[in-house]
Design a protein around this motif. Sequence first.
Motif, PDB file in Angstrom:
ATOM      1  N   LEU A 143       0.792  -1.353  -0.006  1.00 12.39           N
ATOM      2  CA  LEU A 143      -0.214   0.130   0.004  1.00 12.39           C
ATOM      3  C   LEU A 143       0.970   1.373  -0.023  1.00 12.39           C
ATOM      4  CD1 LEU A 143      -2.340  -1.095   2.624  1.00 12.39           C
ATOM      5  CD2 LEU A 143      -3.073  -0.725   0.419  1.00 12.39           C
ATOM      6  N   GLY A 144       2.007   1.099  -0.600  1.00 11.73           N
ATOM      7  CA  GLY A 144       2.999   2.273  -0.789  1.00 11.73           C
ATOM      8  C   GLY A 144       3.716   2.375   0.691  1.00 11.73           C
TER       9      GLY A 144
ATOM     10  N   SER B  14     -10.502  -0.532  12.351  1.00 10.82           N
ATOM     11  CA  SER B  14     -11.266   0.376  11.252  1.00 10.82           C
ATOM     12  C   SER B  14     -10.629   0.516   9.994  1.00 10.82           C
ATOM     13  CB  SER B  14     -11.403   1.670  12.098  1.00 10.82           C
ATOM     14  OG  SER B  14     -12.087   1.533  13.303  1.00 10.82           O
ATOM     15  N   PHE B  15      -9.446   0.499   9.894  1.00  9.45           N
ATOM     16  CA  PHE B  15      -8.708   0.815   8.611  1.00  9.45           C
ATOM     17  C   PHE B  15      -8.912  -0.399   7.524  1.00  9.45           C
ATOM     18  CE2 PHE B  15      -5.043  -0.035   5.927  1.00  9.45           C
ATOM     19  CZ  PHE B  15      -5.009   1.045   5.220  1.00  9.45           C
TER      20      PHE B  15
ATOM     21  N   ALA C  33     -12.446  -0.544   6.393  1.00 13.96           N
ATOM     22  CA  ALA C  33     -12.747   0.722   5.337  1.00 13.96           C
ATOM     23  C   ALA C  33     -12.088   0.357   4.145  1.00 13.96           C
ATOM     24  CB  ALA C  33     -12.487   2.132   6.136  1.00 13.96           C
ATOM     25  N   LEU C  34     -10.977  -0.225   4.291  1.00 13.99           N
ATOM     26  CA  LEU C  34     -10.023  -0.586   3.081  1.00 13.99           C
ATOM     27  C   LEU C  34     -10.936  -1.530   2.412  1.00 13.99           C
ATOM     28  CD1 LEU C  34      -7.480  -0.018   1.754  1.00 13.99           C
ATOM     29  CD2 LEU C  34      -6.559  -1.885   2.534  1.00 13.99           C
TER      30      LEU C  34
ATOM     31  N   LEU D 165     -13.548  -0.103   0.081  1.00 17.80           N
ATOM     32  CA  LEU D 165     -13.019   0.562  -0.932  1.00 17.80           C
ATOM     33  C   LEU D 165     -12.381  -0.402  -2.205  1.00 17.80           C
ATOM     34  CD1 LEU D 165     -11.210   3.647   0.862  1.00 17.80           C
ATOM     35  CD2 LEU D 165     -13.667   3.369   0.000  1.00 17.80           C
TER      36      LEU D 165
ATOM     37  N   GLY E  92      -9.772  -2.284  -1.634  1.00 16.49           N
ATOM     38  CA  GLY E  92      -8.182  -2.418  -1.188  1.00 16.49           C
ATOM     39  C   GLY E  92      -7.974  -3.772  -0.855  1.00 16.49           C
TER      40      GLY E  92
ATOM     41  N   ASP F 222      -4.975  -0.499  13.323  1.00 18.40           N
ATOM     42  CA  ASP F 222      -4.839   0.922  13.162  1.00 18.40           C
ATOM     43  C   ASP F 222      -3.667   1.649  13.828  1.00 18.40           C
ATOM     44  OD1 ASP F 222      -7.398   0.784  11.972  1.00 18.40           O
ATOM     45  OD2 ASP F 222      -8.531   0.864  13.647  1.00 18.40           O
TER      46      ASP F 222
ATOM     47  N   LEU G 104      -0.628   1.175  12.108  1.00 18.07           N
ATOM     48  CA  LEU G 104      -0.370   1.639  10.800  1.00 18.07           C
ATOM     49  C   LEU G 104       0.515   2.926  11.029  1.00 18.07           C
ATOM     50  CD1 LEU G 104      -3.665   2.075   8.796  1.00 18.07           C
ATOM     51  CD2 LEU G 104      -1.342   1.604   7.862  1.00 18.07           C
TER      52      LEU G 104
ATOM     53  N   LEU H 130       0.777  10.994   2.303  1.00 22.78           N
ATOM     54  CA  LEU H 130      -0.589  10.361   1.873  1.00 22.78           C
ATOM     55  C   LEU H 130      -1.167  11.632   0.825  1.00 22.78           C
ATOM     56  CD1 LEU H 130      -1.805   8.721   5.000  1.00 22.78           C
ATOM     57  CD2 LEU H 130      -0.718   7.671   2.843  1.00 22.78           C
TER      58      LEU H 130
ATOM     59  N   ARG I 107     -15.231  10.333   9.023  1.00 25.77           N
ATOM     60  CA  ARG I 107     -16.200   9.401   9.064  1.00 25.77           C
ATOM     61  C   ARG I 107     -16.899   9.328  10.512  1.00 25.77           C
ATOM     62  NH1 ARG I 107     -14.669   4.765   5.056  1.00 25.77           N
ATOM     63  NH2 ARG I 107     -16.184   3.475   6.405  1.00 25.77           N
TER      64      ARG I 107
ATOM     65  N   ASP J  86      -9.277   6.515  11.826  1.00 22.92           N
ATOM     66  CA  ASP J  86      -8.465   5.087  11.356  1.00 22.92           C
ATOM     67  C   ASP J  86      -9.285   4.754   9.988  1.00 22.92           C
ATOM     68  OD1 ASP J  86      -6.986   4.995  13.937  1.00 22.92           O
ATOM     69  OD2 ASP J  86      -8.384   4.033  14.786  1.00 22.92           O
ATOM     70  N   GLY J  87     -10.657   4.849   9.911  1.00 25.03           N
ATOM     71  CA  GLY J  87     -11.238   4.491   8.878  1.00 25.03           C
ATOM     72  C   GLY J  87     -10.911   5.174   7.630  1.00 25.03           C
TER      73      GLY J  87
ATOM     74  N   LEU K 139      -8.392   6.913   7.086  1.00 18.50           N
ATOM     75  CA  LEU K 139      -6.995   6.399   6.532  1.00 18.50           C
ATOM     76  C   LEU K 139      -6.918   5.511   5.456  1.00 18.50           C
ATOM     77  CD1 LEU K 139      -4.495   5.903   9.255  1.00 18.50           C
ATOM     78  CD2 LEU K 139      -4.168   7.059   7.385  1.00 18.50           C
ATOM     79  N   ALA K 140      -7.856   4.749   5.375  1.00 20.98           N
ATOM     80  CA  ALA K 140      -7.983   3.707   4.280  1.00 20.98           C
ATOM     81  C   ALA K 140      -8.218   4.703   2.915  1.00 20.98           C
ATOM     82  CB  ALA K 140      -9.306   2.751   4.652  1.00 20.98           C
ATOM     83  N   MET K 141      -9.191   5.566   2.890  1.00 26.59           N
ATOM     84  CA  MET K 141      -9.229   6.408   1.915  1.00 26.59           C
ATOM     85  C   MET K 141      -8.107   7.164   1.243  1.00 26.59           C
ATOM     86  SD  MET K 141     -11.940   7.593  -0.276  1.00 26.59           S
ATOM     87  CE  MET K 141     -13.427   8.061   0.401  1.00 26.59           C
TER      88      MET K 141
ATOM     89  N   VAL L 127      -4.856   6.221   2.186  1.00 27.17           N
ATOM     90  CA  VAL L 127      -3.911   5.317   1.780  1.00 27.17           C
ATOM     91  C   VAL L 127      -4.071   4.537   0.414  1.00 27.17           C
ATOM     92  CG1 VAL L 127      -3.047   2.845   2.555  1.00 27.17           C
ATOM     93  CG2 VAL L 127      -3.305   4.564   4.044  1.00 27.17           C
ATOM     94  N   GLU L 128      -5.423   4.287   0.204  1.00 24.78           N
ATOM     95  CA  GLU L 128      -5.793   3.315  -1.015  1.00 24.78           C
ATOM     96  C   GLU L 128      -5.956   4.509  -2.330  1.00 24.78           C
ATOM     97  OE1 GLU L 128      -6.221   0.570  -1.657  1.00 24.78           O
ATOM     98  OE2 GLU L 128      -7.613   0.413  -3.389  1.00 24.78           O
TER      99      GLU L 128
ATOM    100  N   ARG M 250      -1.916   4.885  -3.223  1.00 17.26           N
ATOM    101  CA  ARG M 250      -1.529   3.533  -3.784  1.00 17.26           C
ATOM    102  C   ARG M 250      -1.992   3.735  -5.336  1.00 17.26           C
ATOM    103  NH1 ARG M 250      -3.264  -1.269  -5.487  1.00 17.26           N
ATOM    104  NH2 ARG M 250      -5.461  -1.005  -5.053  1.00 17.26           N
TER     105      ARG M 250
ATOM    106  N   ILE N 102     -14.131   4.540  -5.980  1.00  9.57           N
ATOM    107  CA  ILE N 102     -14.538   4.807  -4.680  1.00  9.57           C
ATOM    108  C   ILE N 102     -15.846   5.070  -4.326  1.00  9.57           C
ATOM    109  CG2 ILE N 102     -13.920   5.973  -2.550  1.00  9.57           C
ATOM    110  CD1 ILE N 102     -10.876   5.851  -3.190  1.00  9.57           C
TER     111      ILE N 102
END
Lengths: 322, 322
Positions: free
Chosen positions: A43-44, A76-77, A80-81, A84, A86, A94, A97, B45, B70, B94-95, B97-99, B101-102, B105, B120
């Motif tokens: 994920l980078g 949560s990450f 949520a990923l 999306l 991911g 979390d 991370l 990010l 969120r 935390d959630g 962050l997925a946005m 990070v993804e 990436r 998304i």
Amino acid sequence: MKSRVVILSGGIGGAKLALGLYRTLPADALTVVVNTGDDFRHLGLAISPDIDTLVYTLADLADPQRGWGRRDETWSFMAALSTLGGPQWFQLGDGDLAMHVERTRRLADGETLSAVTADIARRLGVRATVLPMSDAPVRTRLRTDAGWLDFQDYFVGRRCEPAVSEIRFDGAADATAAPGVLAALADPDLRAVVIAPSNPYVSIDPILAVPGLRDALADTAAPIVAVSPLIGGAAVKGPTAKMMRELGATASAAEVARRYAGLIDGFVVDTVDADAELPGGIRRIVAPTLMTSLEDRERLGRTVLASAQTCPRTRPATGRGT
Amino acid sequence: MKSRVVILSGGIGGAKLALGLYRTLPADALTVVVNTGDDFRHLGLAISPDIDTLVYTLADLADPQRGWGRRDETWSFMAALSTLGGPQWFQLGDGDLAMHVERTRRLADGETLSAVTADIARRLGVRATVLPMSDAPVRTRLRTDAGWLDFQDYFVGRRCEPAVSEIRFDGAADATAAPGVLAALADPDLRAVVIAPSNPYVSIDPILAVPGLRDALADTAAPIVAVSPLIGGAAVKGPTAKMMRELGATASAAEVARRYAGLIDGFVVDTVDADAELPGGIRRIVAPTLMTSLEDRERLGRTVLASAQTCPRTRPATGRGT
């Protein structure tokens, strides 16, 4: 008495013994040289699984059940990923991370892995010295019946299922030991070098593949003692025994000792392996090696240190050092 | 009747009206063109605050209290980052962050911001079309009594405290509208264009600074209606009124309308501003504009759409289009 101890370590099993030593020794006496062959980009993010396991373990932040990541973690990450679309195959908590994001940021800013690791360990209250084996990227790759695989793809993505036929450490030939590694091994105050009960092939071999490491071990005046990662032919965790069989070796403590012949002076086997026949010149130490409780870790740490004191130096030196 | 509606929007205030329109219109009839002048890199990010606010709001994932991020969020990442000494000034759930990070990436893999955003939004169940104003980076910078500042440094880091004397949009001159933006404005089925009650200087102006946007607005056959971001001279949220005064303007709905003169056909003012004197040619629509409840958002959405139907086109065209 000399005071400093170096341990070469992979992740979970090595971290247990490192913690035992850390709690037994004066807090600043321990140096952990950690495998970074498992490191990868996901994920980078720059992820260093073994360094994180060591740092979390020594900082008393590690999750006691899973063996990796942080205790009291939230997820949560990943949830949520997932929504999306991911990738889900590598779990990132979390709080965990923060380690990867902050390390990635600082590496991108030009800091070295060893500098970032030292600072993070210090901030988390770890008084041991945690050193990556190298600041240069070394990447463990496995040739399997599913083709050449990156380590994490093999280890996490495919749960160690493919049969391994060859292992290489990309980048190792051009790597140099991280600052502090060779000096720690040459320290006249060094009491012992410990090779943790980690997977010899994918946790210890990458460290030994860094140019200069083997010579530094040959030349150190301190005794070198390894702890068997196998108990009765089985690994406590991970694919060590399976990998040994796939590579044509017997899955036994004695076989691990043979791999370390010429490198070590003493070898700790579990009580169930008390009869293991070790190569000539390696002193056999028999002790309970299963580390379930914190007391187990501390007791094995003390055993290793005590046995090192009694190990005559038997391994050949390079003739260049000390 | 024509069915499609485009709204130009910044973050929180714009998202409220966008949601009102989204819930009033057929689900796929709305296109939101979103300011990306606030976008920035943080911790490595790629963060697009206004896009995220729009997507979370339309997906019913937004936090109703904070207005950003969120709902039902956890904060383990920030807590862990704090212990590692990482930057704390920009909060990342935390959630959420997925946005980031993804997105980071996928951008690194070569996808465009508009493609990532569309995918998304779709995955989160949003049936409106959410378009960044441009796939090229445009960065809002503010000249203040504390020097030139990046937008997030001004907005979050310094809580809008420095006095603003000049605003520029770095990269705008070389940017092009994201795929779909100009086509949406040229769509013969377009019923209305709405300019959200967002900050004119830092939310709407960056959109208008993208080459081609102003011409496309001039040439669209649909009526263009803006909603005042000020109620009785005060902004519901954010620095609009303060910024207007610092830039030498009167903080009033009428002054906002003057900024939009030549661009819009109708202007919605709050009932408390019923006497606002608008520039000639702009039709004044008076309605409650404070959007506290979901019903408020929907009612204002319906009001804006109904008023657009009654707005004679008064703005000058470029003479090139339609």
